[in-house]
Design a protein around this motif. Sequence first.
Motif: not given
Length: 352
Positions: A286, A288, A315-317, A341-342, A345, A349
């Motif tokens: 990830v 960030i 992925s890009h968060f 929030e992470l 995710y 996700t």
Amino acid sequence: MAYTIEKGKKFIPADSGCFQYIGRIDSDDPKRPVMIWPGSYIDVDFTGTYAAVVLKNINFQEDTHFAVIVDGVMKKIFLPTDRQDNLYVAAEGLEDKQHTLRILKTLAAHNYLEFTGIVVDENASVTNPDHKYDMKLEVYGDSVSAGEVTEALYYEGQCDPADHRNKLDNSHFSYALSLARKLNAEVHDTAQGGIALLDGTGYFCSDQLTGMESCWDKLEYTPYADRKQWDFSKWIADAVIIAIGQNDANPEPERIRTPEYRRMWKDHYIKFLRGLMEKYPEAKFVLILTVLGHDRTWDDALEEITQEVNSDRVSHFMFRRNGNATNGHPRATEQEEMAGELYNYFKGTLGF
């Protein structure tokens, strides 16, 4: 030896098998393991009324400290600069029953901690908690990931207090360790304040600017001491967060907008990313940046990298307040916001 053990107490050495070690810790000498990266910790269970920690502070700056957490209650202990074994009382006058103790490295390369053991009551029982984690999480980042200035309470959304000089740093309150607690993850917080991706950029070691590209594969990593390679076969991450790009504008903020430099920076980032993907062939990655104020072009660069790599493992968060929450280091509350929030995710996700 710069300490004495009182009558009625006993010493439990670091190599007794009673301790659970978490983090990139140098265990080449099992009698004196060295805690290096922020957020490294040692857990142990003990009975009795008293516990103290014996360690040597190998300081590279002043105002260094570590923390002990006894039964969930934290005490931060500031350290001398004599580079000798010293005894630090973690708790005394406790109820005579079983207790938990965590010995936490609160800082990044400000110091290393050489742990030798603990002192407890003579009749105490000391055991390895052997906690079972659900996953392994690694974070590569800068001062935000390391938890710098997190203890500046009531400074949310504001610049850092003047002259805080390491005193308000605490890796326990970083989003990295908070997320690990939420996920029940064993964490390696491979983070260093001021660090950028490339050597010669950022702020880490101002007299010899050192980037993550020279530190990511190290155990001991500060250029002010001997450096040692990390053996990646010892620990294989299930998920990796890369939070690099905040400090990369220094010393020339506009370079990232030029096509040549942007291409070069992205190529180095992709090389770093692919190197980690080879080390951890099943892990998810990830990319960030954090809620600390920064130019949006760096977020755009991460999105470009994600698309160029084109892997379902990458992925890009972006946070709800990405780059907009504060011009000072995120405080404990703002770090907790990011961790929450992470967590959503990762659970929703990514499927952890």
